[in-house]
Design an enzyme around this catalytic site. Sequence first.
Site, mmCIF file in Angstrom:
data_model
loop_
_atom_site.group_PDB
_atom_site.id
_atom_site.type_symbol
_atom_site.label_atom_id
_atom_site.label_comp_id
_atom_site.label_asym_id
_atom_site.label_seq_id
_atom_site.Cartn_x
_atom_site.Cartn_y
_atom_site.Cartn_z
ATOM 1 N N ASP A 1 0.921 -1.185 0.184
ATOM 2 C CA ASP A 1 0.209 -0.203 0.055
ATOM 3 C C ASP A 1 0.926 1.023 0.119
ATOM 4 O O ASP A 1 2.599 1.541 0.611
ATOM 5 C CB ASP A 1 -1.386 -0.052 1.337
ATOM 6 N N GLU A 61 -0.067 -0.563 6.264
ATOM 7 C CA GLU A 61 0.867 0.208 6.666
ATOM 8 C C GLU A 61 1.100 1.398 6.975
ATOM 9 O O GLU A 61 1.282 2.042 7.978
ATOM 10 C CB GLU A 61 2.224 -0.705 6.594
#
Length: 376
Positions: A68, A133
């Site tokens: 991500d 994250e």
Amino acid sequence: MSETLKLVKDLIARRSVTPEDIGCQELMITRLEAIGFSVERLRFGEVDNFWARRGTNEPLYAFAGHTDVVPSGPESNWKYPPFEPTVDDGMLYGRGAADMKGSLAAMITACERFIAEHPKHTGSIGFLITSDEEGPAIDGTVKVVEHLEARGEKMTGCLVGEPSSTKRVGDVIKNGRRGSLGGKLIVHGVQGHVAYPHLAKNPIHLAAPALAELTGAQWDAGNDFFPATTFQISNINGGTGTTNVIPGELAVWFNFRFSTEVTPGELQRQVKAILDRHGLDYDLKWELSGQPFLTASGELVAAACAAVEAVSGQTPELSTAGGTSDGRFIAPTGAQVLELGPLNATIHKVNECVSVADLDLLSQMYERILQELLLA
């Protein structure tokens, strides 16, 4: 075009704004399965994760990272469209180029070369990959670690691909991180007219001496591995939007980045003592984002330092500076944890970029680390 560059361009082209993955993990899984990894796809909540392992024996050294990325902001501000990876004058532009799709690609290609040369290596290689994250980090690495711990599968060491470098790739290796403790403070007063202060209680005035004491306090002196603990006010708000009303409440948000010299409980007690000493009426909520961790020495530190020196000719600095990372979820298992990745100068910025040459150097460093750790 190198294999690492090809792969990172494929990853950047996927608009995987947190917590979306948009096929990045499947791209990695296909490459890993082709070289003998067994893969578990682990979806928790709305988050895609996977754990991959090649081998069944100890030691188990893993790579960790995230697919991500943070939002790009207005794409018109970018030199090139953020999800159309573009190479210009030796630099690869695109969201995630440095944080951290470049590292992910380097990990994959390093493993491909290492396994081609050493298919019967000792021990095992793992991959722990998440798409949570950059967001809340609730259903990502922490959940995968819990899953592994529940069945007694433990990593000997873990290399996180966060962008650690400052001026040259490999010049800094993060061998630990400070803890992060946040607080949300509400100081209560009595709202009233500014012309009649004796009928009101101004929470801004009441809190100011306490905030001054908090900002001036020395919480510890740090140690050989960590700088002294810091306290920072990040948000402050009070008032009704007019100049003639004394507010009834003051909201103050703050954060500690703390060393191993102090515990979260000690910090909480010290803050409470200061607030109480100033006679404030308040509510305070705490959020512990991560404990400090440190890998002072061990096989992983030695291998990483040797790899950087062999590939780039420089001796890396070991540092615990910077923010938090998913290493904070892995270190409590007892694993040695390091962070080694590209330059961090453009992470989260417009025109995020990474040197194409650095990507290949990083892949060579990762390959050399595997050689140092898993060749008998």
